[in-house]
Design a protein around this motif. Structure first.
Motif, PDB file in Angstrom:
ATOM      1  N   ALA A 134      81.792  32.931  -0.881  1.00  0.00           N
ATOM      2  CA  ALA A 134      83.069  32.868  -1.466  1.00  0.00           C
ATOM      3  C   ALA A 134      82.959  33.108  -2.964  1.00  0.00           C
ATOM      4  N   LEU A 162      84.618  37.410  -6.852  1.00  0.00           N
ATOM      5  CA  LEU A 162      85.284  36.616  -7.827  1.00  0.00           C
ATOM      6  C   LEU A 162      84.865  36.601  -9.320  1.00  0.00           C
ATOM      7  N   SER A 186      94.295  30.954  -5.230  1.00  0.00           N
ATOM      8  CA  SER A 186      93.605  30.536  -4.138  1.00  0.00           C
ATOM      9  C   SER A 186      92.123  30.739  -3.853  1.00  0.00           C
ATOM     10  N   GLN A 187      91.785  31.802  -4.458  1.00  0.00           N
ATOM     11  CA  GLN A 187      90.280  32.086  -4.320  1.00  0.00           C
ATOM     12  C   GLN A 187      89.326  31.196  -5.317  1.00  0.00           C
ATOM     13  N   TYR A 188      89.878  30.889  -6.411  1.00  0.00           N
ATOM     14  CA  TYR A 188      89.277  29.763  -7.283  1.00  0.00           C
ATOM     15  C   TYR A 188      89.227  28.513  -6.585  1.00  0.00           C
ATOM     16  N   ALA A 199      89.420  27.780  -3.344  1.00  0.00           N
ATOM     17  CA  ALA A 199      88.447  27.742  -2.216  1.00  0.00           C
ATOM     18  C   ALA A 199      87.229  27.596  -2.765  1.00  0.00           C
ATOM     19  N   LEU A 200      86.684  28.414  -3.763  1.00  0.00           N
ATOM     20  CA  LEU A 200      85.281  28.067  -4.143  1.00  0.00           C
ATOM     21  C   LEU A 200      85.174  26.654  -4.938  1.00  0.00           C
TER      22      LEU A 200
END
Length: 425
Positions: free
Chosen positions: A287, A291, A143-145, A147-148
């Motif tokens: 964001a 990361l 999800s984090q990638y 989102a970015l």
């Protein structure tokens, strides 16, 4: 990722569609454990699919690993990939989800004889593609990638909207004030053709005659007021504008007002897009925090790139470990050239492939363009390539410099080294 025992692995293939997904699950000996079942491509369908896989694992204790493959078909597979990769029920089995290149799966399918083209069969082919160890990419990044990536890709969308609106604006400017539109950068009275002073000249003066008939003192005062005194020689600017107005085409009076309204609207759109661009940049910086901090710091250490371009590159690359060498990275973003030779003939024009990730290509080229302005070595290389030809000079030189930049970028990321002038050489 630790080494997986394929004899103890359940291979799951999912054929993605907009409304329904078809799933098949096999073991290393091609025995079916889920045979071509259809589930809705929705939250309920994802939960059902998760339970089906978990039930197989609970009833057959030989499985210690799960590999799930699905074709990368636009955004339809994003939710299911994200859901399964973060599943708590499947986590004990070292579950890895892979978004596969559809072309690779299609080519693999050709090795089977007399297979029909159906969603059910395709789910089996995807599972078997994983079974024979053909997967060479990294697992779904989560999800984090995502989102970015949504933010960095939306940034490209905004910049394309700005460029499109500026082109449309210039068409109307040429119709209203032809000589003003044709002025080159070194001749133009304003450093920013789309700034507040240029907007005022094009919208406050309804016709070219209004500009010609304005007194010099009145025009100088107008320029000083709109530019807030930033123009060093307003008298020269006023003279240049009136000369351009005199030499411009004249229009029927009924055309001036519609053109002025259109031009004003385009300026408003550009202003709104620029405001949104600043908001997107702020969201990107928020964001990217936390990361992959090492790789982000490495990219950000290169002079001229900046935090936003660093985030854009990182969002599309994910991890440099996904690529074997700089050639693989260049191919992924489409900055490669196909050979065009035959016998003694060698073509001078070899178009860039552009078959890769267009978002990564955008950020690489934009970053290179900025690096050229900050690194003498890259400026010298760009100038050398620019002087080698007489056509497409800037595009060719920038593309070749981007390829040089990719080599340096890969080397720094691969060794986790910060940029320094000596290392870059």
């Amino acid at each position: 990722m630790k080494k997986i025992d394929y004899l103890s692995t359940l291979f799951v293939g999912i054929d993605i569609a907009s409304r329904n997904n078809v799933v098949s699950a096999i073991d290393f000996h091609q025995e079916y454990f889920i045979k071509m079942k259809s589930v809705p491509n929705a939250q309920g369908g994802a939960e059902l699919l998760e339970d089906m896989i978990a039930d197989v694992l609970a009833r057959h204790h030989q499985f210690r690993y799960v590999i799930i493959g699905l074709e990368s078909t636009g955004f339809y597979g994003v939710h299911i990939a994200n859901y399964l990769s973060s599943s708590s029920k499947l986590a004990p089995f070292s579950t890895h989800v892979y978004c596969l290149n559809p072309k690779e799966v299609a080519n693999y399918k050709k090795s089977f004889n007399n297979l029909d083209k159906t969603d059910a069969i395709d789910s089996f082919v995807i599972a078997d593609f994983a079974r024979v160890g053909r997967i060479s990419i990294k697992p779904w990044r989560g999800s984090q990638y995502l989102a970015l990536q949504r933010l960095t890709r939306h940034r490209l969308h905004i910049t394309e909207c700005i460029a499109r609106e500026k082109t449309y604006l210039l068409n109307n400017v040429f119709l209203k004030f032809s000589e003003f539109a044709m002025l080159k950068n070194d001749e133009h009275p304003f450093s920013n053709k789309y700034g507040a002073t240029a907007e005022a000249i094009l919208t406050d003066f309804m016709t070219n005659e209004d500009l010609v008939n304005a007194s010099t003192e009145e025009l100088i005062s107008f320029i000083n007021r709109k530019s807030r005194g930033r123009i060093t020689n307003p008298a020269e600017t006023a003279s240049l504008l009136q000369a351009a107005a005199r030499n411009s085409y004249r229009l029927d009076k009924c055309l001036y007002e519609p053109l002025t309204v259109s031009i004003s609207s385009s300026f408003n759109c550009i202003s709104a897009f620029n405001k949104e661009l600043k908001a997107i940049d702020a969201a990107i910086l928020q964001a990217v925090k936390g990361l992959n901090p090492v790789e982000y710091q490495v990219i950000n250490s290169i002079p001229g790139i900046g935090k936003v371009f660093s985030a854009g590159i990182l969002a599309e690359i994910g991890s440099i470990r996904c690529f074997q060498n700089n050639n693989a990275l260049a191919k992924y973003c489409g900055i490669v050239w196909k050979a065009n030779d035959s016998g003694d003939f060698s073509a001078e024009n070899t178009p860039m492939s552009k078959a890769g990730n267009r978002y990564l290509r955008y950020y690489i080229i934009e970053a290179t363009n900025s690096v050229i302005r900050h690194c003498p070595e890259y400026k010298a290389f760009y100038d050398k390539k620019y002087a080698e030809v007489t056509t497409h000079q800037h595009k060719r030189a920038l593309a070749l410099t981007s390829r040089k930049f990719i080599r340096m970028l890969f080397g720094l990321l691969d060794k986790s080294q910060l940029y320094s002038l000596d290392k870059s050489r």
